[in-house]
Design a protein around this motif. Structure first.
Motif, PDB file in Angstrom:
ATOM      1  N   GLU A   8       0.825  -1.205   0.000  1.00 34.75           N
ATOM      2  CA  GLU A   8       0.000   0.000   0.000  1.00 34.75           C
ATOM      3  C   GLU A   8       0.860   1.256   0.000  1.00 34.75           C
ATOM      4  N   LEU A   9       1.941   1.241   0.792  1.00 32.07           N
ATOM      5  CA  LEU A   9       2.829   2.401   0.830  1.00 32.07           C
ATOM      6  C   LEU A   9       3.479   2.638  -0.520  1.00 32.07           C
ATOM      7  N   LEU A  10       3.828   1.562  -1.232  1.00 31.67           N
ATOM      8  CA  LEU A  10       4.432   1.705  -2.554  1.00 31.67           C
ATOM      9  C   LEU A  10       3.472   2.351  -3.540  1.00 31.67           C
ATOM     10  N   LYS A  11       2.165   2.108  -3.368  1.00 29.50           N
ATOM     11  CA  LYS A  11       1.169   2.724  -4.242  1.00 29.50           C
ATOM     12  C   LYS A  11       1.090   4.231  -4.002  1.00 29.50           C
ATOM     13  N   ILE A  12       1.316   4.645  -2.760  1.00 26.90           N
ATOM     14  CA  ILE A  12       1.172   6.048  -2.369  1.00 26.90           C
ATOM     15  C   ILE A  12       2.452   6.837  -2.609  1.00 26.90           C
ATOM     16  N   ALA A  13       3.600   6.211  -2.370  1.00 25.92           N
ATOM     17  CA  ALA A  13       4.884   6.908  -2.455  1.00 25.92           C
ATOM     18  C   ALA A  13       5.094   7.480  -3.849  1.00 25.92           C
ATOM     19  N   PRO A  14       5.732   8.635  -3.934  1.00 26.92           N
ATOM     20  CA  PRO A  14       5.963   9.245  -5.252  1.00 26.92           C
ATOM     21  C   PRO A  14       6.835   8.359  -6.130  1.00 26.92           C
ATOM     22  N   GLN A  15       6.562   8.386  -7.423  1.00 26.36           N
ATOM     23  CA  GLN A  15       7.295   7.551  -8.379  1.00 26.36           C
ATOM     24  C   GLN A  15       8.629   8.170  -8.787  1.00 26.36           C
ATOM     25  N   ASP A  16       8.638   9.477  -8.992  1.00 26.83           N
ATOM     26  CA  ASP A  16       9.830  10.145  -9.502  1.00 26.83           C
ATOM     27  C   ASP A  16      10.434  11.019  -8.414  1.00 26.83           C
ATOM     28  N   THR A  17      11.540  10.583  -7.843  1.00 25.39           N
ATOM     29  CA  THR A  17      12.185  11.351  -6.781  1.00 25.39           C
ATOM     30  C   THR A  17      13.627  11.702  -7.150  1.00 25.39           C
ATOM     31  N   ASP A  18      13.930  11.692  -8.428  1.00 31.79           N
ATOM     32  CA  ASP A  18      15.290  12.028  -8.875  1.00 31.79           C
ATOM     33  C   ASP A  18      15.681  13.456  -8.510  1.00 31.79           C
ATOM     34  N   TRP A  19      14.707  14.315  -8.333  1.00 27.88           N
ATOM     35  CA  TRP A  19      14.956  15.712  -8.013  1.00 27.88           C
ATOM     36  C   TRP A  19      15.339  15.922  -6.548  1.00 27.88           C
ATOM     37  N   MET A  20      15.141  14.918  -5.723  1.00 24.87           N
ATOM     38  CA  MET A  20      15.369  15.072  -4.286  1.00 24.87           C
ATOM     39  C   MET A  20      16.859  15.094  -3.938  1.00 24.87           C
ATOM     40  N   THR A  21      17.174  15.848  -2.887  1.00 28.88           N
ATOM     41  CA  THR A  21      18.544  15.953  -2.397  1.00 28.88           C
ATOM     42  C   THR A  21      18.665  15.251  -1.051  1.00 28.88           C
ATOM     43  N   ASP A  22      19.890  15.128  -0.563  1.00 31.41           N
ATOM     44  CA  ASP A  22      20.096  14.556   0.773  1.00 31.41           C
ATOM     45  C   ASP A  22      19.396  15.395   1.837  1.00 31.41           C
ATOM     46  N   LEU A  23      19.412  16.705   1.663  1.00 31.61           N
ATOM     47  CA  LEU A  23      18.738  17.579   2.625  1.00 31.61           C
ATOM     48  C   LEU A  23      17.238  17.310   2.643  1.00 31.61           C
ATOM     49  N   ASP A  24      16.658  17.020   1.486  1.00 33.16           N
ATOM     50  CA  ASP A  24      15.227  16.695   1.439  1.00 33.16           C
ATOM     51  C   ASP A  24      14.917  15.481   2.312  1.00 33.16           C
ATOM     52  N   SER A  25      15.728  14.449   2.176  1.00 29.64           N
ATOM     53  CA  SER A  25      15.510  13.243   2.985  1.00 29.64           C
ATOM     54  C   SER A  25      15.668  13.546   4.470  1.00 29.64           C
ATOM     55  N   GLN A  26      16.636  14.370   4.806  1.00 28.64           N
ATOM     56  CA  GLN A  26      16.841  14.735   6.215  1.00 28.64           C
ATOM     57  C   GLN A  26      15.633  15.498   6.753  1.00 28.64           C
ATOM     58  N   ILE A  27      15.101  16.408   5.960  1.00 25.12           N
ATOM     59  CA  ILE A  27      13.916  17.167   6.374  1.00 25.12           C
ATOM     60  C   ILE A  27      12.734  16.235   6.592  1.00 25.12           C
ATOM     61  N   LEU A  28      12.528  15.308   5.668  1.00 25.71           N
ATOM     62  CA  LEU A  28      11.405  14.371   5.800  1.00 25.71           C
ATOM     63  C   LEU A  28      11.527  13.548   7.078  1.00 25.71           C
ATOM     64  N   TYR A  29      12.731  13.123   7.402  1.00 26.62           N
ATOM     65  CA  TYR A  29      12.906  12.318   8.609  1.00 26.62           C
ATOM     66  C   TYR A  29      12.715  13.133   9.877  1.00 26.62           C
ATOM     67  N   VAL A  30      13.048  14.437   9.851  1.00 26.15           N
ATOM     68  CA  VAL A  30      12.738  15.286  11.001  1.00 26.15           C
ATOM     69  C   VAL A  30      11.219  15.407  11.150  1.00 26.15           C
ATOM     70  N   LEU A  31      10.523  15.592  10.034  1.00 28.57           N
ATOM     71  CA  LEU A  31       9.064  15.714  10.080  1.00 28.57           C
ATOM     72  C   LEU A  31       8.373  14.392  10.387  1.00 28.57           C
TER      73      LEU A  31
END
Length: 113
Positions: free
Chosen positions: A31-54
């Motif tokens: 179910e999570l795979l259906k919801i998760a965004p397909q194209d995340t090539d634009w994301m940076t390491d900082l983006d992942s860090q922000i998501l994990y803080v949130l």
């Protein structure tokens, strides 16, 4: 070996052999795979860090996020705008941000789509 094959169109293994399959993915992860965004090539390491803080479930300002990541508020604000455009975070009242359902799904399955 039989020519009939199985429902997936794969040939039937020879007598005495069995088909080897990988572990079954849990339904929750499917179910999570259906919801998760397909194209995340634009994301940076900082983006992942922000998501994990949130991922804490808190609604936070860019300044609080920046303090927790030891980054500048400006850098965090820029990336929050990109994450918002990508549907991974939402802006709450008065400049505070939280994860969207898609953002949560990304933190759980990453780019495995």
């Amino acid at each position: 070996m039989s020519d009939e094959g199985d429902e997936g169109g794969r040939p039937t293994p020879p007598e005495g052999y069995r088909r080897v399959t990988g572990p079954e993915m849990p339904d929750e992860e499917k179910e999570l795979l259906k919801i998760a965004p397909q194209d995340t090539d634009w994301m940076t390491d900082l983006d992942s860090q922000i998501l994990y803080v949130l991922l804490t479930g808190l609604t936070l300002t860019p300044s609080v996020i920046a303090d927790n990541l030891d980054k500048s508020r400006q850098a965090v604000s820029q990336r929050l705008n990109a994450l918002r455009a990508g549907g991974l975070v939402k802006k709450e009242e008065r400049g505070k941000y939280s994860l969207t359902e898609e953002g949560y799904a990304y933190t759980q399955v990453g780019g495995r789509n």
